[in-house]
Design a protein around this motif. Structure first.
Motif, short mmCIF file in Angstrom:
data_model
loop_
_atom_site.label_atom_id
_atom_site.label_comp_id
_atom_site.label_asym_id
_atom_site.label_seq_id
_atom_site.Cartn_x
_atom_site.Cartn_y
_atom_site.Cartn_z
N ILE A 56 -37.44 2.35 -0.40
CA ILE A 56 -38.19 3.52 0.07
C ILE A 56 -39.15 3.05 1.14
CG2 ILE A 56 -39.72 5.42 -0.58
CD1 ILE A 56 -38.63 5.04 -3.50
N GLY A 57 -38.98 3.56 2.35
CA GLY A 57 -39.79 3.11 3.47
C GLY A 57 -40.72 4.19 3.98
N TYR A 58 -41.84 3.75 4.57
CA TYR A 58 -42.86 4.63 5.12
C TYR A 58 -43.13 4.17 6.54
CZ TYR A 58 -43.23 5.63 0.22
OH TYR A 58 -42.92 5.97 -1.07
N GLY A 59 -42.84 5.02 7.50
CA GLY A 59 -42.96 4.64 8.89
C GLY A 59 -41.80 3.76 9.31
N ARG A 60 -41.67 3.60 10.62
CA ARG A 60 -40.62 2.75 11.17
C ARG A 60 -41.12 2.13 12.45
NH1 ARG A 60 -35.31 5.27 12.87
NH2 ARG A 60 -35.32 5.94 10.74
N TYR A 61 -40.49 1.05 12.84
CA TYR A 61 -40.82 0.45 14.13
C TYR A 61 -39.55 -0.07 14.77
CZ TYR A 61 -40.56 -4.18 11.88
OH TYR A 61 -40.15 -5.31 11.21
N HIS A 62 -39.58 -0.16 16.09
CA HIS A 62 -38.46 -0.72 16.84
C HIS A 62 -38.88 -2.12 17.28
CE1 HIS A 62 -34.83 -0.81 19.22
NE2 HIS A 62 -35.53 -1.39 20.17
N ASP A 66 -37.02 -12.11 21.46
CA ASP A 66 -36.76 -12.80 22.73
C ASP A 66 -35.27 -13.03 22.94
OD1 ASP A 66 -39.46 -12.86 23.26
OD2 ASP A 66 -39.74 -14.92 22.55
N SER A 67 -34.52 -13.15 21.86
CA SER A 67 -33.07 -13.36 21.94
C SER A 67 -32.34 -12.13 22.46
CB SER A 67 -32.52 -13.72 20.57
OG SER A 67 -32.63 -12.60 19.69
N GLY A 68 -33.04 -10.99 22.47
CA GLY A 68 -32.41 -9.74 22.89
C GLY A 68 -32.02 -8.88 21.70
N ARG A 69 -31.95 -9.46 20.52
CA ARG A 69 -31.60 -8.69 19.32
C ARG A 69 -32.73 -7.73 19.01
NH1 ARG A 69 -32.16 -9.41 13.43
NH2 ARG A 69 -30.50 -8.20 12.48
N GLY A 70 -32.37 -6.51 18.67
CA GLY A 70 -33.38 -5.52 18.34
C GLY A 70 -32.84 -4.51 17.36
N GLY A 71 -33.72 -3.63 16.94
CA GLY A 71 -33.32 -2.60 16.00
C GLY A 71 -34.52 -1.87 15.47
N ASP A 72 -34.28 -1.05 14.46
CA ASP A 72 -35.34 -0.30 13.79
C ASP A 72 -35.44 -0.77 12.35
OD1 ASP A 72 -36.02 1.51 15.94
OD2 ASP A 72 -34.05 2.41 15.61
N PHE A 73 -36.66 -0.74 11.83
CA PHE A 73 -36.86 -1.13 10.44
C PHE A 73 -38.06 -0.38 9.87
CE2 PHE A 73 -37.37 -4.22 6.87
CZ PHE A 73 -36.07 -4.13 6.41
N LEU A 74 -38.11 -0.29 8.54
CA LEU A 74 -39.24 0.37 7.89
C LEU A 74 -40.53 -0.40 8.17
CD1 LEU A 74 -39.90 -0.90 4.51
CD2 LEU A 74 -37.48 -0.87 4.98
N ALA A 75 -41.62 0.33 8.30
CA ALA A 75 -42.91 -0.31 8.56
C ALA A 75 -43.47 -0.93 7.29
CB ALA A 75 -43.89 0.69 9.16
N THR A 76 -43.33 -0.24 6.18
CA THR A 76 -43.79 -0.73 4.88
C THR A 76 -43.06 0.08 3.82
OG1 THR A 76 -45.76 -1.32 3.58
CG2 THR A 76 -45.80 0.82 4.68
N GLY A 77 -43.08 -0.39 2.60
CA GLY A 77 -42.39 0.34 1.55
C GLY A 77 -42.16 -0.50 0.31
N PHE A 78 -41.26 -0.02 -0.54
CA PHE A 78 -41.00 -0.74 -1.80
C PHE A 78 -39.62 -0.41 -2.31
CE2 PHE A 78 -42.41 3.37 -3.22
CZ PHE A 78 -41.77 3.60 -4.43
#
Length: 146
Positions: A56-62, A66-78
C-alpha cells in the motif's frame, strides 16, 4: 548491455486498498494495517494506492538514475505481511538513527523497516519517521499525490 528501459517490477495497480486490507490475516495484522493506513493518510495527506499485490503506497515519485534507467515508485507505504509489517521509508539515503533509536522494537533493511506488531513501536515516532523520509525523498525527486 542495459537499455535503461527495464521496468520496475513493482507497479501501481487498480486493486482496492480497503478490500485488500480486509483480506489480511491474521486478524491482528489486519487491525494493525487499518491503523497504519490511517497514520499514513494523516501524515502524507495522500490517498493510498496498491503497488503490486501486497504493498500500500502513499504518493509517488519519478526517478531517473545516471544510467538512464527510470520509472515511478511509491513515495512511502507499507505491506502487512504475516510475519511482520514491512514499512517503506524511501529512498533510504539519510541516516535516521536518531529517530529509529526512539521507535521501539524493529529491524532495518535497505529502505524498509520491519515491525512485528504496532504494539512494539511508538506510533508518534513512526509518524515522525514517515515525515522525515518524505522530506528526504522530496530533496531528490518531486513527490506527487496519489
Amino acid at each position: 548491455m542495459a537499455t535503461g528501459n527495464k521496468a520496475n517490477k513493482t507497479q501501481a495497480t487498480t486493486q482496492d486498498v480497503a478490500r485488500f486490507i480486509e483480506t489480511v490475516d491474521p486478524l491482528s495484522k489486519r487491525e494493525d494495517a487499518r491503523v497504519l493506513d490511517q497514520i499514513f493518510r494523516e501524515v502524507t495527506g495522500f490517498h493510498p494506492a496498491m503497488w503490486g499485490p501486497t504493498i500500500i503506497g502513499y504518493g509517488r515519485y519519478h526517478y531517473r538514475y545516471d544510467s538512464g534507467r527510470g520509472g515511478d515508485f511509491l513515495a512511502t507505504g507499507f505491506s502487512p505481511r504475516k510475519a511482520r509489517h514491512s514499512i517503506y521509508i524511501m529512498p533510504g539515503y539519510v541516516d535516521f538513527g536518531d529517530i529509529l533509536a526512539r521507535l521501539g522494537k524493529h529491524k532495518m533493511g535497505k529502505s524498509c523497516l520491519y515491525v512485528n506488531k504496532l504494539a512494539d513501536i511508538d506510533l508518534d515516532v513512526l509518524a515522525e519517521l514517515i515525515r522525515a523520509g518524505l522530506r528526504d525523498l522530496e530533496q531528490k525527486w518531486p513527490v506527487e499525490a496519489t
